[in-house]
Design a protein around this motif. Sequence first.
Motif, PDB file in Angstrom:
ATOM      1  N   LYS A  99      30.702  45.874  33.945  1.00 54.99           N
ATOM      2  CA  LYS A  99      30.794  44.768  32.995  1.00 54.99           C
ATOM      3  C   LYS A  99      31.433  45.224  31.699  1.00 54.99           C
ATOM      4  CE  LYS A  99      26.115  45.291  31.136  1.00 54.99           C
ATOM      5  NZ  LYS A  99      24.863  44.588  30.873  1.00 54.99           N
ATOM      6  N   TYR A 100      32.043  44.261  31.018  1.00 53.64           N
ATOM      7  CA  TYR A 100      32.581  44.438  29.678  1.00 53.64           C
ATOM      8  C   TYR A 100      31.766  43.554  28.749  1.00 53.64           C
ATOM      9  CZ  TYR A 100      36.864  46.223  31.906  1.00 53.64           C
ATOM     10  OH  TYR A 100      37.777  46.934  32.636  1.00 53.64           O
ATOM     11  N   GLU A 101      31.141  44.139  27.754  1.00 53.79           N
ATOM     12  CA  GLU A 101      30.417  43.385  26.714  1.00 53.79           C
ATOM     13  C   GLU A 101      29.578  42.234  27.247  1.00 53.79           C
ATOM     14  OE1 GLU A 101      32.896  42.342  23.413  1.00 53.79           O
ATOM     15  OE2 GLU A 101      33.954  44.254  23.489  1.00 53.79           O
ATOM     16  N   GLY A 102      28.728  42.515  28.205  1.00 53.21           N
ATOM     17  CA  GLY A 102      27.765  41.518  28.657  1.00 53.21           C
ATOM     18  C   GLY A 102      28.173  40.693  29.856  1.00 53.21           C
ATOM     19  N   ASP A 103      29.465  40.552  30.124  1.00 50.53           N
ATOM     20  CA  ASP A 103      29.907  39.755  31.271  1.00 50.53           C
ATOM     21  C   ASP A 103      30.210  40.666  32.450  1.00 50.53           C
ATOM     22  OD1 ASP A 103      29.768  37.339  29.859  1.00 50.53           O
ATOM     23  OD2 ASP A 103      31.824  37.560  29.126  1.00 50.53           O
ATOM     24  N   TRP A 104      29.517  40.437  33.568  1.00 54.00           N
ATOM     25  CA  TRP A 104      29.773  41.236  34.771  1.00 54.00           C
ATOM     26  C   TRP A 104      31.125  40.852  35.351  1.00 54.00           C
ATOM     27  CZ3 TRP A 104      27.135  45.413  35.870  1.00 54.00           C
ATOM     28  CH2 TRP A 104      25.832  45.537  35.389  1.00 54.00           C
ATOM     29  N   VAL A 105      31.975  41.841  35.533  1.00 52.36           N
ATOM     30  CA  VAL A 105      33.282  41.628  36.137  1.00 52.36           C
ATOM     31  C   VAL A 105      33.203  41.918  37.636  1.00 52.36           C
ATOM     32  CG1 VAL A 105      35.708  42.350  36.101  1.00 52.36           C
ATOM     33  CG2 VAL A 105      34.414  42.249  33.976  1.00 52.36           C
ATOM     34  N   LEU A 106      32.464  42.956  37.991  1.00 53.09           N
ATOM     35  CA  LEU A 106      32.233  43.317  39.388  1.00 53.09           C
ATOM     36  C   LEU A 106      30.735  43.282  39.649  1.00 53.09           C
ATOM     37  CD1 LEU A 106      34.544  46.480  39.572  1.00 53.09           C
ATOM     38  CD2 LEU A 106      35.155  44.115  40.120  1.00 53.09           C
ATOM     39  N   VAL A 119      38.006  51.456  38.877  1.00 55.67           N
ATOM     40  CA  VAL A 119      36.734  52.020  39.362  1.00 55.67           C
ATOM     41  C   VAL A 119      36.974  52.803  40.652  1.00 55.67           C
ATOM     42  CG1 VAL A 119      34.481  51.412  40.348  1.00 55.67           C
ATOM     43  CG2 VAL A 119      35.234  50.335  38.229  1.00 55.67           C
ATOM     44  N   MET A 120      37.800  52.258  41.534  1.00 53.74           N
ATOM     45  CA  MET A 120      38.103  52.939  42.794  1.00 53.74           C
ATOM     46  C   MET A 120      38.817  54.266  42.553  1.00 53.74           C
ATOM     47  SD  MET A 120      39.328  49.617  44.996  1.00 53.74           S
ATOM     48  CE  MET A 120      39.946  50.496  46.404  1.00 53.74           C
ATOM     49  N   ASP A 121      39.611  54.334  41.494  1.00 52.47           N
ATOM     50  CA  ASP A 121      40.365  55.536  41.132  1.00 52.47           C
ATOM     51  C   ASP A 121      39.511  56.544  40.378  1.00 52.47           C
ATOM     52  OD1 ASP A 121      42.410  56.435  38.526  1.00 52.47           O
ATOM     53  OD2 ASP A 121      43.034  56.917  40.564  1.00 52.47           O
ATOM     54  N   GLY A 122      38.333  56.126  39.915  1.00 54.07           N
ATOM     55  CA  GLY A 122      37.474  57.013  39.139  1.00 54.07           C
ATOM     56  C   GLY A 122      37.798  57.016  37.660  1.00 54.07           C
ATOM     57  N   GLU A 123      38.752  56.186  37.246  1.00 54.99           N
ATOM     58  CA  GLU A 123      39.106  56.096  35.821  1.00 54.99           C
ATOM     59  C   GLU A 123      37.975  55.439  35.028  1.00 54.99           C
ATOM     60  OE1 GLU A 123      42.515  53.990  33.087  1.00 54.99           O
ATOM     61  OE2 GLU A 123      42.953  54.325  35.198  1.00 54.99           O
ATOM     62  N   LEU A 124      37.306  54.476  35.641  1.00 56.19           N
ATOM     63  CA  LEU A 124      36.127  53.841  35.042  1.00 56.19           C
ATOM     64  C   LEU A 124      34.905  54.178  35.889  1.00 56.19           C
ATOM     65  CD1 LEU A 124      37.374  50.195  34.281  1.00 56.19           C
ATOM     66  CD2 LEU A 124      37.030  52.047  32.639  1.00 56.19           C
ATOM     67  N   ASN A 125      33.795  54.455  35.233  1.00 61.16           N
ATOM     68  CA  ASN A 125      32.542  54.690  35.950  1.00 61.16           C
ATOM     69  C   ASN A 125      31.774  53.385  36.072  1.00 61.16           C
ATOM     70  OD1 ASN A 125      32.836  57.521  36.254  1.00 61.16           O
ATOM     71  ND2 ASN A 125      32.218  57.807  34.128  1.00 61.16           N
ATOM     72  N   PRO A 126      31.339  53.040  37.278  1.00 61.47           N
ATOM     73  CA  PRO A 126      30.578  51.803  37.426  1.00 61.47           C
ATOM     74  C   PRO A 126      29.225  51.902  36.739  1.00 61.47           C
ATOM     75  CG  PRO A 126      30.573  53.019  39.480  1.00 61.47           C
ATOM     76  CD  PRO A 126      31.476  53.769  38.537  1.00 61.47           C
ATOM     77  N   GLN A 127      28.706  50.770  36.266  1.00 58.03           N
ATOM     78  CA  GLN A 127      27.380  50.745  35.664  1.00 58.03           C
ATOM     79  C   GLN A 127      26.288  50.609  36.712  1.00 58.03           C
ATOM     80  OE1 GLN A 127      29.464  48.164  33.773  1.00 58.03           O
ATOM     81  NE2 GLN A 127      29.783  49.296  31.899  1.00 58.03           N
ATOM     82  N   GLY A 128      26.706  50.411  37.928  1.00 63.10           N
ATOM     83  CA  GLY A 128      25.787  50.368  39.056  1.00 63.10           C
ATOM     84  C   GLY A 128      26.535  50.688  40.328  1.00 63.10           C
ATOM     85  N   GLY A 129      25.852  51.243  41.301  1.00 66.76           N
ATOM     86  CA  GLY A 129      26.472  51.563  42.570  1.00 66.76           C
ATOM     87  C   GLY A 129      27.209  52.885  42.554  1.00 66.76           C
ATOM     88  N   ASP A 130      27.885  53.174  43.648  1.00 64.86           N
ATOM     89  CA  ASP A 130      28.553  54.460  43.821  1.00 64.86           C
ATOM     90  C   ASP A 130      29.925  54.289  44.452  1.00 64.86           C
ATOM     91  OD1 ASP A 130      26.373  56.376  43.055  1.00 64.86           O
ATOM     92  OD2 ASP A 130      25.346  55.268  44.646  1.00 64.86           O
TER      93      ASP A 130
END
Length: 111
Positions: free
Chosen positions: A13-20, A49-60
């Motif tokens: 999510k970005y600033e409160g809104d879940w994107v994924l 996220v798939m590239d590892g550039e962003l870390n997910p806030q949940g999941g793996d």
Amino acid sequence: MEPILKLTKVRFKYEGDWVLKDIDLTIFEGEILGVLGPNGSGKSTLLRVMDGELNPQGGDVYLKGHPIASMRRTDVAKQVAMVAQENFFRFAFSVLEVVLMGRFPHLGKLQ
């Protein structure tokens, strides 16, 4: 057969809104994946996220069975490449020079 890339319950999510939200995805060698959706639907975020550039806030996210978050960027870059739809360079590079830029993870220091 072990998947090349696997996402389990990925959330971002970005600033409160879940994107994924709770994205499950398994990709095996030889498969082709298309990601479609309107502007702002999370396509670029998913790829980052798939590239590892962003870390997910949940999941793996797993790359060939290894958690991508625990891998060094150079090791990920040797297996995953992503080219943005729009790239702007400050200098006039040839196509060959741009392609060769992707070789950086395979080079030693000062090469």
